[in-house]
Design an enzyme around this catalytic site. Structure first.
Site: not given
Length: 305
Positions: A95, A99, A109, A111-112, A148, A178, A262-263
């Site tokens: 992950s 920034h 971002h 993640n796999v 894309h 929200h 997790g940490r």
């Protein structure tokens, strides 16, 4: 084609992916280097977190590998799949969140991940998940198109329906409910992928992981020397607040990591170093800041523009 899950095969790929991405990011930054922090999880497993700070390009970034296991999956993983309750589990993944310093470079971002849930006298349950998304502060049509198009390329060999399906899932997922506002321009999001054989499913996850650098670094290279002032910097810090809100309220990886003990330091390394909130702030009509809201955050098919 193989349908028996091979966790070690996935783990070896993910550790190499972390190495490759960190090397590419260091090359692009030209100054800062990743610091590595190896950690152990009391309940089983651990990982290696790598953080880059105060670079020429990246104000803060983290690329983390983890392999955790235990006797039962946390609620975040079993809420919609009660049949997984009571199974041993293993989860491996990479992950990252980046920034950049320059407000004209988007935050990103990726993640796999792979989950394996087992119990005696039953077939193993396994699935892949992940994706990547882009969060610009100032929108450029050509950057969105490039992002894309590469996301679509990652999916092409797996069927014409894959990119539209996982692009829509990203649009729906990376939404601050929200505020009824998108976090960025999306990309890909997928979960529970096991409808192909294991080998094909693994190949798809690898394709997504391998296309991330191709999608992101050309945008970084194009924007990293673009001049900006205090106005752009303050808008970047304001919009980073949306990133924090999403990660703490909705992000599945954050919730899973915290629920599985997790940490915390590694889980929350995705948060930006500086951020600001302003009560009821509104962009000036006709400004570049307003155009982010009107022209870029609403979901669009960037491959058709």
């Amino acid at each position: 084609m193989q349908n028996t899950p091979d966790l070690n095969l996935v783990k070896n790929y993910l550790m190499q992916l972390q190495d490759d991405i960190c090397h590419a990011l260091e090359e692009e930054d030209g100054k800062a280097k990743f610091i590595e922090d190896n950690w152990q999880r009391p309940g089983g497993g651990g990982g290696r977190s790598r953080v880059i700070v105060d670079g020429n390009v990246f104000e803060k970034g983290g690329v983390s590998f983890s392999h955790v296991y235990g006797a039962s999956l946390p609620p975040a993983a079993t809420a919609k799949r009660p049949e997984l309750a009571g199974r041993d589990f293993q989860a491996v993944g990479v992950s990252l969140v980046l920034h950049p310093l320059n407000p004209y470079i988007p935050t990103t971002h990726m993640n796999v991940r792979f989950f394996l849930a087992e119990k005696p006298d039953a077939d193993p349950v396994w699935w892949f998940g992940g994706g990547f998304d882009l969060t610009p502060y100032y929108g450029f049509v050509e950057d969105c198109q490039h992002w894309h198009h590469v996301a679509k390329q990652a999916c092409t060999e797996f069927g014409a329906e894959v990119y539209p399906q996982y692009k829509k899932w990203a649009d729906d997922y990376f939404l601050l409910k929200h505020r009824n506002e998108a976090r960025g321009i999306g990309g890909l999001f997928f979960d529970d992928v096991n409808h192909w054989e294991f080998t094909e499913s693994f190949n798809f996850m690898q394709s997504v992981g391998d296309h991330f650098v191709k999608a992101y670094l050309p945008i970084v290279s194009k924007r990293k020397n673009q001049h900006y002032g205090e106005r752009e910097r303050q808008f970047q810090l304001y919009r980073r607040g949306r990133y924090v809100e999403f990660n703490l309220l909705y992000d599945r990886g954050t919730i899973f990591g915290l629920q599985s003990d997790g940490r915390t330091e590694s889980i929350l390394m995705s948060l930006p170093p500086l951020v600001s909130w302003h009560y009821n702030w509104q962009p000036e009509p006709g400004s570049a800041e307003e155009k982010l809201y009107t022209d870029f955050l609403p979901a669009r098919d960037w491959c058709l523009i």
